[in-house]
Enzyme design. Structure first.
Site, PDB file in Angstrom:
ATOM      1  N   THR A 210       1.648   2.520  -3.400  1.00  0.00           N
ATOM      2  CA  THR A 210       0.560   3.093  -4.771  1.00  0.00           C
ATOM      3  C   THR A 210      -0.955   2.846  -4.463  1.00  0.00           C
ATOM      4  O   THR A 210      -1.009   1.414  -3.214  1.00  0.00           O
ATOM      5  CB  THR A 210       0.670   1.844  -5.558  1.00  0.00           C
ATOM      6  OG1 THR A 210       0.709  -0.006  -5.909  1.00  0.00           O
ATOM      7  CG2 THR A 210       2.229   1.863  -6.291  1.00  0.00           C
ATOM      8  N   CYS A 211      -1.540   2.314  -5.149  1.00  0.00           N
ATOM      9  CA  CYS A 211      -3.831   2.345  -4.095  1.00  0.00           C
ATOM     10  C   CYS A 211      -4.242   1.041  -5.141  1.00  0.00           C
ATOM     11  O   CYS A 211      -4.777   0.585  -5.378  1.00  0.00           O
ATOM     12  CB  CYS A 211      -4.557   3.618  -5.205  1.00  0.00           C
ATOM     13  SG  CYS A 211      -4.374   4.059  -7.032  1.00  0.00           S
ATOM     14  N   ASP A 212      -2.624   0.026  -4.899  1.00  0.00           N
ATOM     15  CA  ASP A 212      -2.510  -1.538  -5.699  1.00  0.00           C
ATOM     16  C   ASP A 212      -2.978  -2.437  -4.090  1.00  0.00           C
ATOM     17  O   ASP A 212      -1.992  -1.986  -3.563  1.00  0.00           O
ATOM     18  CB  ASP A 212      -1.540  -1.615  -6.576  1.00  0.00           C
ATOM     19  CG  ASP A 212      -1.858  -2.997  -7.183  1.00  0.00           C
ATOM     20  OD1 ASP A 212      -1.960  -4.318  -6.619  1.00  0.00           O
ATOM     21  OD2 ASP A 212      -1.855  -3.066  -8.526  1.00  0.00           O
TER      22      ASP A 212
ATOM     23  N   ASN B  37       1.292   4.641 -10.884  1.00  0.00           N
ATOM     24  CA  ASN B  37       0.211   5.503 -10.130  1.00  0.00           C
ATOM     25  C   ASN B  37       0.784   6.501 -10.236  1.00  0.00           C
ATOM     26  O   ASN B  37       0.734   7.549  -9.572  1.00  0.00           O
ATOM     27  CB  ASN B  37       0.508   4.684  -8.973  1.00  0.00           C
ATOM     28  CG  ASN B  37      -1.094   4.463  -8.607  1.00  0.00           C
ATOM     29  OD1 ASN B  37      -1.256   3.779  -7.052  1.00  0.00           O
ATOM     30  ND2 ASN B  37      -1.970   4.348  -9.058  1.00  0.00           N
TER      31      ASN B  37
END
Length: 367
Positions: free
Chosen positions: A313-315, A356
């Site tokens: 994810t983009c976390d 996401n």
């Protein structure tokens, strides 16, 4: 047996990531608990893995269920569980949840606060109610802190109040999840014996919770060693030992499962090799938070080297292992597979709905 069955399934190569579970291992583990702690009642912690096939495997071995919500009650009953095999172990519950449980035949509950105890007396009259004592378990992978349990003096008052309100009083404690120290149960059992004696109540049931560890990367005691410590502690602290109840989750289902993931990206950042998988903290590996659970990894043969392991994810928090030593083959490339072992517990059940836009971890249960 599980390895062979799972490996045969993996040959079908369904799209990753996914969890595959062998329910036969679950049945075997429940029976092992029964052999090591004869006369005890096992309530499988449904939250560890609520797959219907897992619930059926627990039933096949004669186990019951530790439930924490109306949803878990409904799931267990749907698979053929009897209401009397359910124990509502969550001390935090709405009045509507208590009413639902009682109307569906549940007669065992856990509490740790006077308001909840009075609510149980009103909405679940005559039920068996275990007062949960606060027990410190610092060696566990995920201690509970002070979220659950009351101090011994309060437990004495609640035991007496439960009896006065027409409930059947008992005691409970939990030493924390993935507890490697068998002596932690002695602390809980000794405290329970003192509380019961001070309350002037003969304790008929003692719920010692879960927490029994399984091997990830480090050795932990065997179930036989845990059980021997529990039996010795009961004999030391109770002239007439109460019936035991226990609530294992991880120790029942973790070793029955394997997650197969795929490498999405390999990159060098700050002089370290980063490997990104298509499974991460939000779609199955929540227990890597604070790197609490160090899963074993299998990515085939070849010379290996250290990596930082991260999710897709983009976390920024979706990093699995930065400090835990982690080695994978140097030749690893996008598209290669990585198997995460002993992943049957607290993986799919912890998956987010669709963070996401990534679907929850799919689960396959073998026939």
């Amino acid at each position: 047996m599980s390895t062979d069955r799972i490996r045969r399934f993996l040959a079908q190569a369904p799209p990753t990531p996914f969890l595959v579970v062998d329910p036969a291992v679950v049945t075997a583990r429940v029976r092992e608990f029964a052999n090591e702690l004869p006369g005890s009642r096992l309530f499988y912690a449904v939250k560890a893995n609520p797959e219907p096939a897992v619930l059926r495997a627990v039933l096949a071995a004669g186990g019951g269920f530790d439930v924490a919500s109306p949803g878990e009650i409904t799931a267990c009953l749907a698979e053929g569980a009897r209401p009397e095999s359910l124990s509502y172990g969550n001390p935090i519950k709405k009045a509507a949840d208590v009413a639902f449980a009682f109307s569906h035949g549940v007669r065992e509950f856990t509490t740790d606060a006077e308001s909840d105890l009075r609510q149980l007396a009103r909405l679940a009259p005559g039920s068996a109610v275990s007062v949960r004592i606060l027990v410190d378990g610092p060696a566990s992978a995920t201690p509970f802190g002070h979220k659950f349990g009351c101090v011994p003096a309060e437990a004495v008052s609640l035991l007496r109040l439960a009896a006065d309100l027409g409930l059947v009083p008992g005691l409970a404690f939990h030493v924390g999840s993935q507890q490697p120290d068998p002596s932690a149960w002695d602390t809980g059992i000794a405290t329970a014996a003192k509380v019961a004696a001070e309350a002037g109540i003969r304790l008929r049931r003692l719920n010692i919770g879960g927490g029994f560890g399984i091997r990830y990367r480090e050795l932990v005691p065997s179930l036989a060693e845990y059980a021997a410590a529990v039996r010795a502690s009961l004999a030391a602290h109770f002239p007439t030992p109460p019936q035991l109840a226990l609530e294992p989750g991880r120790a029942v289902v973790a070793e029955a499962g394997l997650i197969r993931a795929e490498v999405v990206l390999v990159a060098w950042r700050g002089g370290r090799r980063w490997v990104y998988l298509d499974v991460g903290r939000y779609n199955g590996l929540a227990e890597t938070e604070n790197e609490a659970i160090p899963y074993r990894l299998d990515a085939g043969d070849g010379e290996r080297g250290p990596v930082v392991l991260a999710g897709p994810t983009c976390d920024g928090d979706d990093v699995l292992y930065q400090h835990t030593p982690c080695e994978l083959p140097l030749a690893l490339q996008p598209g290669d597979r990585v198997d995460i072992l002993d992943a049957g517990a607290y993986t799919a059940s912890y998956s987010s709905v669709a963070f996401n836009g990534i679907e929850p971890l799919r689960t396959y249960c073998l026939d």
